[in-house]
Design a protein around this motif. Structure first.
Motif, PDB file in Angstrom:
ATOM      1  N   MET A 207     -17.145  -1.643  34.456  1.00 19.25           N
ATOM      2  CA  MET A 207     -16.986  -0.295  34.989  1.00 19.25           C
ATOM      3  C   MET A 207     -18.138   0.587  34.502  1.00 19.25           C
ATOM      4  O   MET A 207     -18.426   0.661  33.320  1.00 19.25           O
ATOM      5  CB  MET A 207     -15.651   0.258  34.495  1.00 19.25           C
ATOM      6  CG  MET A 207     -15.187   1.417  35.292  1.00 19.25           C
ATOM      7  SD  MET A 207     -13.439   1.631  34.963  1.00 19.25           S
ATOM      8  CE  MET A 207     -12.757   0.295  35.900  1.00 19.25           C
ATOM      9  N   GLY A 208     -18.805   1.208  35.446  1.00 20.02           N
ATOM     10  CA  GLY A 208     -19.886   2.118  35.069  1.00 20.02           C
ATOM     11  C   GLY A 208     -21.167   1.418  34.650  1.00 20.02           C
ATOM     12  O   GLY A 208     -22.028   2.011  34.031  1.00 20.02           O
ATOM     13  N   VAL A 209     -21.309   0.128  34.966  1.00 20.30           N
ATOM     14  CA  VAL A 209     -22.525  -0.609  34.597  1.00 20.30           C
ATOM     15  C   VAL A 209     -23.311  -0.901  35.873  1.00 20.30           C
ATOM     16  O   VAL A 209     -22.748  -1.396  36.839  1.00 20.30           O
ATOM     17  CB  VAL A 209     -22.166  -1.941  33.910  1.00 20.30           C
ATOM     18  CG1 VAL A 209     -23.410  -2.758  33.639  1.00 20.30           C
ATOM     19  CG2 VAL A 209     -21.404  -1.677  32.630  1.00 20.30           C
ATOM     20  N   SER A 210     -24.614  -0.601  35.864  1.00 26.65           N
ATOM     21  CA  SER A 210     -25.382  -0.880  37.072  1.00 26.65           C
ATOM     22  C   SER A 210     -25.701  -2.373  37.144  1.00 26.65           C
ATOM     23  O   SER A 210     -25.851  -3.027  36.117  1.00 26.65           O
ATOM     24  CB  SER A 210     -26.663  -0.048  37.089  1.00 26.65           C
ATOM     25  OG  SER A 210     -27.482  -0.459  36.029  1.00 26.65           O
ATOM     26  N   GLY A 211     -25.787  -2.880  38.349  1.00 26.72           N
ATOM     27  CA  GLY A 211     -26.067  -4.312  38.534  1.00 26.72           C
ATOM     28  C   GLY A 211     -24.890  -5.184  38.131  1.00 26.72           C
ATOM     29  O   GLY A 211     -25.046  -6.348  37.789  1.00 26.72           O
ATOM     30  N   ALA A 212     -23.690  -4.576  38.169  1.00 28.93           N
ATOM     31  CA  ALA A 212     -22.513  -5.282  37.661  1.00 28.93           C
ATOM     32  C   ALA A 212     -22.170  -6.532  38.454  1.00 28.93           C
ATOM     33  O   ALA A 212     -21.762  -7.544  37.889  1.00 28.93           O
ATOM     34  CB  ALA A 212     -21.329  -4.338  37.644  1.00 28.93           C
ATOM     35  N   SER A 213     -22.397  -6.472  39.773  1.00 26.61           N
ATOM     36  CA  SER A 213     -21.937  -7.593  40.588  1.00 26.61           C
ATOM     37  C   SER A 213     -22.644  -8.884  40.182  1.00 26.61           C
ATOM     38  O   SER A 213     -22.077  -9.965  40.244  1.00 26.61           O
ATOM     39  CB  SER A 213     -22.162  -7.291  42.061  1.00 26.61           C
ATOM     40  OG  SER A 213     -23.533  -7.086  42.272  1.00 26.61           O
TER      41      SER A 213
END
Lengths: 200, 579
Positions: free
Chosen positions: B504-510
């Motif tokens: 949650m709230g992390v870029s590039g999470a996927s």
């Protein structure tokens, strides 16, 4: 380029894409399908890949065939050697030499008539057919059986490599074809099948 | 980053190395991609897909920059879909040689994380988050040990990218790389709340203990550990070993063990220093309110509790549970209910619920004095406190009650101390890290907004108190709290929900999700956030004899043998050890 290269004949008809030469050599010494030949053109040389060998009839042959059912072997051999019209061999121009450099492109000017046509030795074949630029020229030529011709030409080039490199040469050629023909897998498959195996 | 960065000649070599794209390390070329989705890399022909794994680092040289990224996916591709539908005749070895890597090839997905860049020859290199991507056909290479070490910083004390003092603590090795230490910036780790997540059995406690040992050894903060299962203080349990050393054994002079259950602690030979007691006089409705979900308090009952506290003041709980008092004052619960204006049934139900507090032996007046004060004294003297729960560890109600009770008061004191310091750094208290297990019980959306833990997580480092959340269900934690968690150390997780929550709230999470979903179930962790320059997958450092020795612990059993070796060396009977 070697002056001692075998002389196959002299040009009969020439064009930008192909040239045809007449040969009086015996059947066994004529250049093979897919073999590289050289002909002077102006100050340079034009290289072509043999794709058609045409032996036309002449009135004498017709007469002999009409006159007799039983021909003596000696007579047949004699008639084959002393033909009235030469065997016509057509090659597809794939490269030229100018100022010491070989370019795998269509030559700027075709050879003139009656120019001598020579065979090429192994070193010359390696030099002219290194790199794969001529693949496209062969594949795009509508008048020849392109897949057969390209496979024969690559096998001819492979035979001119040192024995230990032949296999690798074929694999590398196959990879280049795979790259160039990725849009046409059936055609690619046809050529690769003609390249595969250890028979050169 | 740190002093490592000043080493320009190293970086020159590094760049030359990357640009030359050492064939043995080259993987392929960038063929597509975007900053948001990551880069597509076509593998070179001879690159074996089987040898690659998600989580591995790569470097990409592009112009005057070096991009640093992580492999986040691996896939198969072909130049023409027909090759997939009608595969070439692979019984023929020639066909295999020609097609493999040419018409059919592997590709990897790389998430660019950092870029090393400098303005001119004269400037220092610096590592920054990526804001652009390398161009088409840039060479992609496996990162070398030096490059990885350079990006993460050398173990020990140094300076971070902003020139601040930083303690780099070795937490593990990258996958597939020997002798490379991945470090965590401990100063940043304690600066904001952090978390250790992982399903049960993945080694959360081991990793937390390791991190706590790092904090203690490097003196970056003072710890208060709510040790639910008695794993941190004196001795912990392990699946394949008889027992492991607790923090007190490693740092005997710096760790104090408090216990809630003296009997249990002594049985385990845990040698607690103090027994914590809570006077029933001191329990406030706020302390009980967060147990609503656990002991089943309804809204009206919570309301009644506040009404009781208003009416009786300090000692409301004691009076409310005292039958004699109620009978004497009101002639029974009915009279009391009428006076308070609360339904009698509500009061009766509330009494039944709160009755469990009688069973808690730690709620007593007969203690050794004010436990909160004693813990605060220790913390202010920079001594780390581990509170063992003994048998109460299995009683979630007791755990929540005590953790909440103590933390509220300690936090209050820190707020007071910080405000009194008027921003003068030297007068401010040392950072306090409070470790809580089963954290989702404190931080679930329903209670996070009104428990002290929710407050601490949200206010960041304002009052020098942060949390170390240890939990197996990150999805149970309030998203608002989750977004404030600076550093997330995540061991294997199964549930899709939990994996989503971690990112949650992390870029590039996927892309990182793919990496997390494929962690081994033991000793592998994904670390991301404030304390690391880029997300990193590590094989976690072992919490074993070697680690203890590095923390300064001496194995007494081994001492005589070492003594013998030393005297043998002195007498020249054996070669000196090269240490």
């Amino acid at each position: 380029m070697n002056d001692t290269s075998p002389l196959f004949g002299r040009t009969l008809r020439t064009g930008t894409l192909t040239f045809t030469f007449g040969s009086t050599l015996p059947h066994s010494r004529q250049p093979a399908f897919g073999e590289l030949v050289r002909v002077p053109a102006g100050a340079g040389q034009v290289y072509g890949v043999v794709y058609d060998v045409l032996t036309q009839d002449d009135p004498f042959v017709r007469q002999v065939i009409a006159a007799s059912d039983q021909l003596e072997a000696e007579k047949i051999a004699d008639m084959r050697e002393r033909r009235q019209s030469p065997v016509e061999i057509t090659a597809l121009a794939v490269a030229y030499r100018e100022g010491g450099h070989v370019y795998q492109r269509i030559p700027p000017r075709p050879p003139a008539t009656l120019e001598p046509v020579y065979g090429c030795d192994d070193e010359e074949v390696r030099e002219v057919l290194q790199g794969w630029d001529s693949f496209r020229t062969i594949l795009n030529h509508a008048q020849c059986p392109a897949e057969e011709l390209l496979a024969a030409c690559i096998r001819h080039a492979a035979r001119c490599q040192p024995a230990e490199r032949r296999r690798q040469f074929l694999v590398e050629a196959g990879r280049e074809l795979t790259r160039q023909l990725s849009a046409d897998p059936l055609r690619l498959d046809a050529i690769l099948r003609r390249l595969g195996g250890d028979q050169f | 980053m740190n002093d490592f960065l000043d080493n320009d000649s190293f970086l020159e070599d590094l760049r030359a190395d990357v640009v030359a794209a050492d064939q043995s390390r080259r993987l392929g070329v960038v063929v597509a991609g975007s900053l948001s989705r990551g880069l597509e890399v076509r593998l070179d022909r001879d690159q074996r897909l089987e040898d690659l794994a998600v989580g591995r680092y790569v470097t990409i040289a592009a112009g005057d920059r070096i991009f640093f990224g992580m492999i986040t996916d691996v896939s198969l591709d072909s130049t023409n879909p027909a090759f997939e539908k009608t595969p070439p005749d692979f019984s023929n070895e020639f066909f295999r040689q020609v097609h493999m890597g040419t018409s059919t090839f592997g590709r990897i997905h790389v998430s660019p994380m950092l870029v090393l860049h400098r303005e001119s020859e004269a400037d220092d290199w610096n590592a920054q988050p990526v804001k652009t991507i390398p161009g088409h056909y840039s060479s992609v290479c496996t990162a070398t040990a030096e490059e990885v070490g350079y990006v993460f910083g050398r173990e020990g004390e140094g300076r971070d990218a902003d020139g601040r003092r930083a303690h780099y603590f070795h937490i593990g090795e990258p996958l597939d790389m020997e002798n490379v230490k991945i470090t965590l910036n401990l100063d940043r780790f304690v600066e904001r709340s952090s978390a250790v997540f992982g399903k049960s059995g993945t080694g959360k406690t081991f990793l937390s203990r390791l991190l706590l040992a790092g904090i203690i050894q490097n003196k970056v903060a003072v710890n208060l550990v709510f040790d639910m299962h008695n794993e941190y203080g004196w001795e912990g349990t392990a699946e394949h070993a008889p027992s492991v050393k607790g923090l007190k054994q490693l740092f005997p002079g710096e760790v104090t063990i408090f216990t809630l259950d003296d009997e249990s602690s002594r049985r385990r030979e845990s040698r607690p220093d103090y027994t914590v007691t809570i006077s029933p006089q001191d329990i406030e409705p706020e302390d009980v309110q967060m147990l609503a979900g656990i002991i089943g308090l309804t809204e009206p009952q919570v309301g009644a509790m506040y009404a009781l506290a208003r009416r009786f003041g300090k000692g409301w709980l004691q009076k409310f549970l005292d039958d004699d008092f109620i009978d004497a004052e009101w002639d029974g619960l009915k009279g009391m209910a009428e006076e308070l204006g609360q339904p009698q049934q509500t009061l009766a139900a509330l009494r039944r619920r709160l009755d469990r507090f009688r069973r808690y032996d730690f709620i007593t007046d007969k203690g050794e004095g004010n436990s909160v004060e004693r813990i605060l004294e220790m913390l202010q003297a920079n001594r780390h406190v581990v509170l063992e729960f003994g048998r109460y560890g299995s009683d979630l109600g007791a755990y929540l009650l005590v953790a909440n009770y103590l933390t509220r008061r300690i936090h209050e004191r820190y707020v007071h101390l910080t405000e009194r310091a008027f921003g003068e750094k030297s007068a401010e208290p040392t950072n306090l890290v409070i470790t809580i297990e089963e954290a989702h019980k404190f931080l679930e959306p329903a209670v996070a907004s009104h428990t002290i833990f929710g407050t601490i997580a949200r206010e960041l480092r304002k009052y020098h108190v942060t949390l170390l959340i240890v939990d197996q269900r990150p999805s149970g934690i309030d998203p608002e709290v989750m977004s404030q968690v600076g550093t997330r150390v995540t061991l294997a997780l199964d549930s899709e929900e939990d994996i989503r929550a971690v990112f949650m709230g992390v870029s590039g999470a996927s892309e990182l999700r793919q990496v997390l979903a494929r962690l081994d179930s033991r000793e592998q962790a994904l670390v991301l956030g404030h304390a690391v320059p880029m997300p990193v997958v590590v094989r976690t450092r072992r919490y074993d004899q070697n680690f203890w020795a590095e923390m300064g612990w001496n194995d007494r059993a081994a001492l005589p043998e070492r003594g013998r070796q030393s005297s043998a060396e002195l007498r020249g009977e054996r070669p000196r050890r090269l240490e």
